[in-house]
Design a protein around this motif. Structure first.
Motif, PDB file in Angstrom:
ATOM      1  N   MET A 101       0.841  -1.209   0.000  1.00  0.00           N
ATOM      2  CA  MET A 101       0.000   0.000   0.000  1.00  0.00           C
ATOM      3  C   MET A 101       0.876   1.258   0.000  1.00  0.00           C
ATOM      4  SD  MET A 101      -3.030  -0.971   2.684  1.00  0.00           S
ATOM      5  CE  MET A 101      -4.101  -2.392   2.388  1.00  0.00           C
ATOM      6  N   GLY A 102       2.088   1.126   0.535  1.00  0.00           N
ATOM      7  CA  GLY A 102       3.011   2.261   0.523  1.00  0.00           C
ATOM      8  C   GLY A 102       3.447   2.632  -0.880  1.00  0.00           C
ATOM      9  N   LEU A 103       3.246   1.732  -1.837  1.00  0.00           N
ATOM     10  CA  LEU A 103       3.616   1.998  -3.229  1.00  0.00           C
ATOM     11  C   LEU A 103       2.409   2.383  -4.064  1.00  0.00           C
ATOM     12  CD1 LEU A 103       6.035  -1.035  -3.797  1.00  0.00           C
ATOM     13  CD2 LEU A 103       6.669   1.326  -3.345  1.00  0.00           C
ATOM     14  N   SER A 104       1.274   2.697  -3.384  1.00  0.00           N
ATOM     15  CA  SER A 104       0.027   2.848  -4.151  1.00  0.00           C
ATOM     16  C   SER A 104       0.099   4.009  -5.141  1.00  0.00           C
ATOM     17  CB  SER A 104      -1.159   3.012  -3.205  1.00  0.00           C
ATOM     18  OG  SER A 104      -0.938   4.089  -2.340  1.00  0.00           O
ATOM     19  N   ARG A 105       0.856   5.054  -4.799  1.00  0.00           N
ATOM     20  CA  ARG A 105       0.979   6.175  -5.735  1.00  0.00           C
ATOM     21  C   ARG A 105       1.603   5.702  -7.041  1.00  0.00           C
ATOM     22  NH1 ARG A 105       1.041  11.438  -5.069  1.00  0.00           N
ATOM     23  NH2 ARG A 105       0.940  11.230  -2.821  1.00  0.00           N
ATOM     24  N   GLU A 106       2.648   4.877  -6.889  1.00  0.00           N
ATOM     25  CA  GLU A 106       3.380   4.381  -8.049  1.00  0.00           C
ATOM     26  C   GLU A 106       2.540   3.370  -8.843  1.00  0.00           C
ATOM     27  OE1 GLU A 106       7.546   2.057  -8.182  1.00  0.00           O
ATOM     28  OE2 GLU A 106       7.273   3.565  -6.636  1.00  0.00           O
ATOM     29  N   LEU A 107       1.790   2.553  -8.107  1.00  0.00           N
ATOM     30  CA  LEU A 107       1.023   1.491  -8.765  1.00  0.00           C
ATOM     31  C   LEU A 107      -0.241   2.028  -9.438  1.00  0.00           C
ATOM     32  CD1 LEU A 107       1.394  -1.302  -6.075  1.00  0.00           C
ATOM     33  CD2 LEU A 107       2.290  -1.359  -8.398  1.00  0.00           C
ATOM     34  N   GLY A 108      -0.758   3.129  -8.923  1.00  0.00           N
ATOM     35  CA  GLY A 108      -1.963   3.696  -9.518  1.00  0.00           C
ATOM     36  C   GLY A 108      -3.134   2.741  -9.412  1.00  0.00           C
ATOM     37  N   LEU A 109      -4.062   2.855 -10.351  1.00  0.00           N
ATOM     38  CA  LEU A 109      -5.277   2.045 -10.273  1.00  0.00           C
ATOM     39  C   LEU A 109      -5.045   0.625 -10.750  1.00  0.00           C
ATOM     40  CD1 LEU A 109      -8.286   4.254 -11.451  1.00  0.00           C
ATOM     41  CD2 LEU A 109      -7.611   3.610  -9.145  1.00  0.00           C
ATOM     42  N   LEU A 110      -4.387   0.473 -11.885  1.00  0.00           N
ATOM     43  CA  LEU A 110      -4.422  -0.837 -12.544  1.00  0.00           C
ATOM     44  C   LEU A 110      -3.057  -1.413 -12.885  1.00  0.00           C
ATOM     45  CD1 LEU A 110      -7.427  -0.134 -14.916  1.00  0.00           C
ATOM     46  CD2 LEU A 110      -7.421  -1.522 -12.858  1.00  0.00           C
ATOM     47  N   ARG A 111      -1.966  -0.645 -12.621  1.00  0.00           N
ATOM     48  CA  ARG A 111      -0.656  -1.206 -12.965  1.00  0.00           C
ATOM     49  C   ARG A 111      -0.432  -2.475 -12.153  1.00  0.00           C
ATOM     50  NH1 ARG A 111       2.157   3.733 -12.550  1.00  0.00           N
ATOM     51  NH2 ARG A 111       0.643   4.353 -14.121  1.00  0.00           N
ATOM     52  N   PRO A 112      -0.009  -3.560 -12.797  1.00  0.00           N
ATOM     53  CA  PRO A 112       0.162  -4.811 -12.052  1.00  0.00           C
ATOM     54  C   PRO A 112       1.332  -4.731 -11.060  1.00  0.00           C
ATOM     55  CG  PRO A 112       0.937  -5.066 -14.297  1.00  0.00           C
ATOM     56  CD  PRO A 112       0.296  -3.727 -14.227  1.00  0.00           C
ATOM     57  N   VAL A 113       1.204  -5.459  -9.949  1.00  0.00           N
ATOM     58  CA  VAL A 113       2.286  -5.535  -8.970  1.00  0.00           C
ATOM     59  C   VAL A 113       3.353  -6.481  -9.518  1.00  0.00           C
ATOM     60  CG1 VAL A 113       2.903  -6.197  -6.630  1.00  0.00           C
ATOM     61  CG2 VAL A 113       0.702  -5.130  -7.074  1.00  0.00           C
ATOM     62  N   ARG A 114       4.553  -5.949  -9.756  1.00  0.00           N
ATOM     63  CA  ARG A 114       5.614  -6.770 -10.347  1.00  0.00           C
ATOM     64  C   ARG A 114       6.551  -7.292  -9.268  1.00  0.00           C
ATOM     65  NH1 ARG A 114       4.894  -6.391 -15.525  1.00  0.00           N
ATOM     66  NH2 ARG A 114       4.135  -4.457 -16.444  1.00  0.00           N
ATOM     67  N   GLU A 115       7.426  -8.199  -9.708  1.00  0.00           N
ATOM     68  CA  GLU A 115       8.379  -8.788  -8.778  1.00  0.00           C
ATOM     69  C   GLU A 115       9.246  -7.694  -8.134  1.00  0.00           C
ATOM     70  OE1 GLU A 115       8.003 -11.729  -7.740  1.00  0.00           O
ATOM     71  OE2 GLU A 115       9.657 -11.353  -6.361  1.00  0.00           O
ATOM     72  N   SER A 116       9.571  -6.650  -8.920  1.00  0.00           N
ATOM     73  CA  SER A 116      10.419  -5.581  -8.375  1.00  0.00           C
ATOM     74  C   SER A 116       9.714  -4.856  -7.224  1.00  0.00           C
ATOM     75  CB  SER A 116      10.770  -4.595  -9.479  1.00  0.00           C
ATOM     76  OG  SER A 116       9.606  -4.004  -9.999  1.00  0.00           O
ATOM     77  N   HIS A 117       8.390  -4.668  -7.350  1.00  0.00           N
ATOM     78  CA  HIS A 117       7.635  -4.044  -6.263  1.00  0.00           C
ATOM     79  C   HIS A 117       7.660  -4.928  -5.022  1.00  0.00           C
ATOM     80  CE1 HIS A 117       5.496  -2.191  -9.862  1.00  0.00           C
ATOM     81  NE2 HIS A 117       6.090  -1.177  -9.258  1.00  0.00           N
ATOM     82  N   ARG A 118       7.421  -6.227  -5.247  1.00  0.00           N
ATOM     83  CA  ARG A 118       7.432  -7.160  -4.115  1.00  0.00           C
ATOM     84  C   ARG A 118       8.786  -7.154  -3.421  1.00  0.00           C
ATOM     85  NH1 ARG A 118       2.878  -9.934  -4.258  1.00  0.00           N
ATOM     86  NH2 ARG A 118       1.980 -10.142  -6.330  1.00  0.00           N
ATOM     87  N   GLN A 119       9.838  -7.075  -4.253  1.00  0.00           N
ATOM     88  CA  GLN A 119      11.188  -7.082  -3.710  1.00  0.00           C
ATOM     89  C   GLN A 119      11.403  -5.852  -2.824  1.00  0.00           C
ATOM     90  OE1 GLN A 119      13.236  -9.683  -3.965  1.00  0.00           O
ATOM     91  NE2 GLN A 119      14.367  -8.523  -2.409  1.00  0.00           N
ATOM     92  N   ARG A 120      10.929  -4.707  -3.306  1.00  0.00           N
ATOM     93  CA  ARG A 120      11.092  -3.489  -2.517  1.00  0.00           C
ATOM     94  C   ARG A 120      10.316  -3.558  -1.214  1.00  0.00           C
ATOM     95  NH1 ARG A 120       9.627   0.735  -6.826  1.00  0.00           N
ATOM     96  NH2 ARG A 120       9.160   2.088  -5.060  1.00  0.00           N
ATOM     97  N   ALA A 121       9.086  -4.083  -1.296  1.00  0.00           N
ATOM     98  CA  ALA A 121       8.280  -4.233  -0.076  1.00  0.00           C
ATOM     99  C   ALA A 121       8.979  -5.173   0.897  1.00  0.00           C
ATOM    100  CB  ALA A 121       6.895  -4.757  -0.431  1.00  0.00           C
ATOM    101  N   SER A 122       9.531  -6.240   0.343  1.00  0.00           N
ATOM    102  CA  SER A 122      10.217  -7.224   1.170  1.00  0.00           C
ATOM    103  C   SER A 122      11.455  -6.609   1.834  1.00  0.00           C
ATOM    104  CB  SER A 122      10.584  -8.416   0.290  1.00  0.00           C
ATOM    105  OG  SER A 122      11.245  -9.380   1.020  1.00  0.00           O
ATOM    106  N   ASP A 123      12.166  -5.749   1.103  1.00  0.00           N
ATOM    107  CA  ASP A 123      13.334  -5.067   1.675  1.00  0.00           C
ATOM    108  C   ASP A 123      12.930  -4.162   2.840  1.00  0.00           C
ATOM    109  OD1 ASP A 123      14.929  -6.337  -0.102  1.00  0.00           O
ATOM    110  OD2 ASP A 123      15.128  -4.639  -1.486  1.00  0.00           O
ATOM    111  N   CYS A 124      11.784  -3.495   2.682  1.00  0.00           N
ATOM    112  CA  CYS A 124      11.304  -2.643   3.768  1.00  0.00           C
ATOM    113  C   CYS A 124      10.971  -3.480   5.001  1.00  0.00           C
ATOM    114  CB  CYS A 124      10.068  -1.862   3.327  1.00  0.00           C
ATOM    115  SG  CYS A 124      10.437  -0.666   2.041  1.00  0.00           S
TER     116      CYS A 124
END
Lengths: 271, 401
Positions: A119-142
């Motif tokens: 949810m912290g990436l919601s600005r970047e993800l917008g409405l419909l952009r799919p959640v990619r592995e890179s996003h998951r990786q960043r969330a996991s790093d946090c």
């Protein structure tokens, strides 16, 4: 319009001219918030220095959380101006991260730890952009930074209070902001979590980011923070901890009767 | 007969109704999920009751202009207008007075519904136009459903599902943490408005099939049912849509088997059956699963306490503990431990001492936080860590807790 008026007058309605503060992470002038007829915060001025760690302290009902919420536009302002890095809120939102009080949400909500951080990436993800592995990786790093990588797939209802607070902090880290606003991040957490959170916050400061936290534990103010903002509906004191966090100011903020107890507490917890 | 109905062999009209009800159920289940997650489920009840005066007024207006007062689209437009008006009043009541939302819901629901009933009664008594069938909006009636009615439901339902898909992220964010959403720049009011618009749309297209009294059930029961099966909001949406669709389809089919079975109530009862089954038998959150977990936990704790009592030569006080020990072959009926019981008791005692030492060692803080009285220490610490703990026990001397 307000801004134009101030420029014309050279001063904001109350306090220093806002223009000279234009580079400050957070500058508030004349902030008043009212629930019903009684003001919760009255004509508050506040200036947060770049790269500082500021504690907002004050007794229960002093308007600490309300101040944060009004700064963020979550509760409406009756009056006052807020500038973040010299810009109005609408433009500076991407540079702000917010950690609400842990008790403000329902932890039985059907979602996993990793989804909350995303949810912290919601600005970047917008409405419909799919959640990619890179996003998951960043969330996991946090999550790693708050010591919770192994909990990524857990349902949030299974977390302890301290773990919930860490997840909220991880979500704010994912926002990758310059100004971090936290509402009671140490309330009701275990000792290990408290250490983990303060380590992360000090890490943010050493990266040049600015941290503002509503804080309730006076015994840790000196250890954790370098600036303090003391309020009780009105501003009582503001400045570096060494100057503003004085017995006299505490007495003014908390009232004489309570202050005696608090001073005892401080002697026990202080150095 | 029922098989015929479910396999769509009851004729053209029944098939049409079943498909229409299924599409309505999918749209209602998916949209209702966000109402449920936002904890505003009952708002939909106020919306649906506020449609009734709109139906009456639309009938009067269409009759006055010399048209057919029962024209479906016209009636639904009237219904949407008064429902939106009711929603607006409810919003104003909670925003500008100290009334809580539940009180505002009660006020709007009863006043609008009362006004609607009066309107319909007046229309019937003075017999303007041909009002027969208006009361069908209360409980739904599908007997006279036309092909274009089904198409209307299908198109509107598909649109609702599309909107849910597009707004899934902000609606989830607002439902979970509205404060964070607002701070991140999400326009919470607009997202809530979109959610209410969605619910309004589903309510309007559901009027004909389920009726305004029961449409709330189709919005709420499927998400609540779905919640038993998953811990992820994106899956709650999908499963709620499936359950809603299934309820609509099966319920409409059943009601088609007999001429006097009302469609709406049968659909709702079908949804309830799915709910009851899920509540009882869903793994994880179901009642039965929770009960079995509780019993298992209780057995393990009694066994553990029994073993620790044996290790310390204490009497076993609870009959249940002794029964469990006997059943597991760890003790005889008179309480004397068997050979196996002694060995296991020794192991339990050693575990407890190890945990006690681990609790004193700061380095194992996170491992210790997982201690629940049953967790084997081997699961959280490595062998060399345990060897170190054993060395300390040998030094200080350990004892069971």
């Amino acid at each position: 319009m307000i801004r134009a008026l101030q420029t014309a007058m050279g001063r904001s309605p109350i306090g220093d001219p806002l223009d000279t503060l234009s580079d400050k992470p957070l500058a508030v002038r004349g902030l008043t918030v009212s629930y019903g007829d009684k003001p919760a915060v009255f004509s508050l001025d506040m200036t947060v220095e770049d790269g500082s760690m500021t504690a907002i302290i004050g007794p229960n009902g002093a308007g600490k959380s309300t101040t944060l919420k009004a700064v963020l536009g979550i509760v409406p302002r009756l009056s006052g101006v807020v500038s973040v890095f010299g810009q109005p809120l609408a433009k500076s939102r991407p540079r702000i991260a917010y950690v609400p009080q842990r008790a403000s949400v329902d932890w039985d909500f059907p979602t996993r730890v990793i989804d909350v951080v995303l949810m912290g990436l919601s600005r970047e993800l917008g409405l419909l952009r799919p959640v990619r592995e890179s996003h998951r990786q960043r969330a996991s790093d946090c999550l790693e930074r708050v010591g919770m990588r192994d909990f990524a797939e857990r349902q949030i209802g299974q977390l302890s209070g301290g773990q919930q607070q860490r997840v909220f902090l991880a979500r704010a880290l994912a926002q990758d902001a310059d100004l971090y606003l936290l509402d009671e991040p140490f309330a009701g957490v275990d000792a290990a979590t408290e250490r983990a959170i303060i380590d992360v916050l000090k890490g943010l400061r050493s990266e040049g980011r600015t941290v503002v936290a509503v804080h309730h534990d006076l015994s840790t103010v000196r250890d954790y923070f370098d600036h303090v903002m003391m309020i009780n509906v009105h501003k009582v004191a503001e400045g570096p901890v060494a100057e503003a966090f004085s017995e006299e100011n505490l007495q003014r903020a908390y009232g004489g009767r309570l202050a005696a107890n608090l001073m005892n507490q401080l002697q026990l917890g202080g150095h | 007969m029922l098989i015929d109905a479910v396999t769509l062999q009851l004729g053209y009209n029944a098939t049409l109704v079943a498909i229409g009800a299924a599409l309505l159920g999918i749209a209602a289940g998916a949209s209702g999920t966000f109402l449920f997650l936002r904890k505003r489920a009952l708002v939909s009840d106020a919306i649906s009751h506020a449609t009734l005066p709109g139906v009456g007024l639309a009938f009067l207006v269409m009759t006055a202009f010399g048209g057919d007062g029962r024209h479906l689209v016209g009636l639904l437009i009237g219904a949407s207008l008064t429902a939106a008006f009711g929603l607006w009043i409810m919003h104003g009541l909670t925003r500008h007075t100290r009334l809580a939302e539940d009180a505002a819901i009660g006020a709007v629901l009863s006043v609008f519904f009362g006004f609607g009933v009066v309107l319909l009664t007046v229309i019937q008594t003075v017999s303007v136009g041909r009002p027969a069938g208006l009361e069908d909006f209360l409980l739904g009636a599908t007997a006279g459903m036309l092909y274009q009615d089904a198409v209307l439901i299908a198109v509107a339902g598909a649109l609702a599902v599309l909107v849910v898909w597009a707004l899934c992220r902000p609606m989830t964010l607002v439902a979970f943490d509205a404060g964070f959403a607002a701070a991140a720049g999400v326009n919470v009011r607009r997202v809530d408005l979109a959610m209410m618009g969605l619910v309004l749309a589903v309510t309007i297209i559901g009027l004909k099939v389920v009726g305004l009294v029961l449409i709330v059930a189709l919005l709420i029961i499927p998400p609540v049912t779905a919640r038993f099966w998953t811990n992820r909001s994106d899956r709650v949406v999908v499963i709620a849509g499936l359950f809603g669709g299934l309820s609509g389809f099966v319920g409409a089919a059943i009601s088609a088997t007999a001429p006097s079975l009302p469609t709406g109530p049968i659909i709702v009862l079908t949804a309830f059956v799915l709910f009851a089954v899920s509540m009882l038998f869903a793994p994880g959150r179901g009642v039965l699963a929770a009960w079995m977990r509780h019993r298992r936990q209780q057995r393990r704790i009694h066994l553990r306490q029994g073993l620790l009592a044996i290790a310390q030569d204490l009497p076993i006080y609870e009959r249940y503990t002794l029964q469990l020990l006997v059943r597991a072959g760890l003790a005889r009926a008179d309480g004397v431990p068997t050979e196996l019981g002694r060995r296991r008791a020794e192991k339990a005692c050693r575990d407890e001492s190890r945990w006690a030492v681990a609790r004193r060692m700061h380095s194992h803080e996170s491992a210790v936080s997982r201690y629940d009285g049953l967790l084997p220490i081997e699961d959280v610490l490595t062998r060399d860590e345990i060897r170190e703990i054993d060395r300390q026990i040998a030094d200080v001397g350990g004892e069971c807790a």
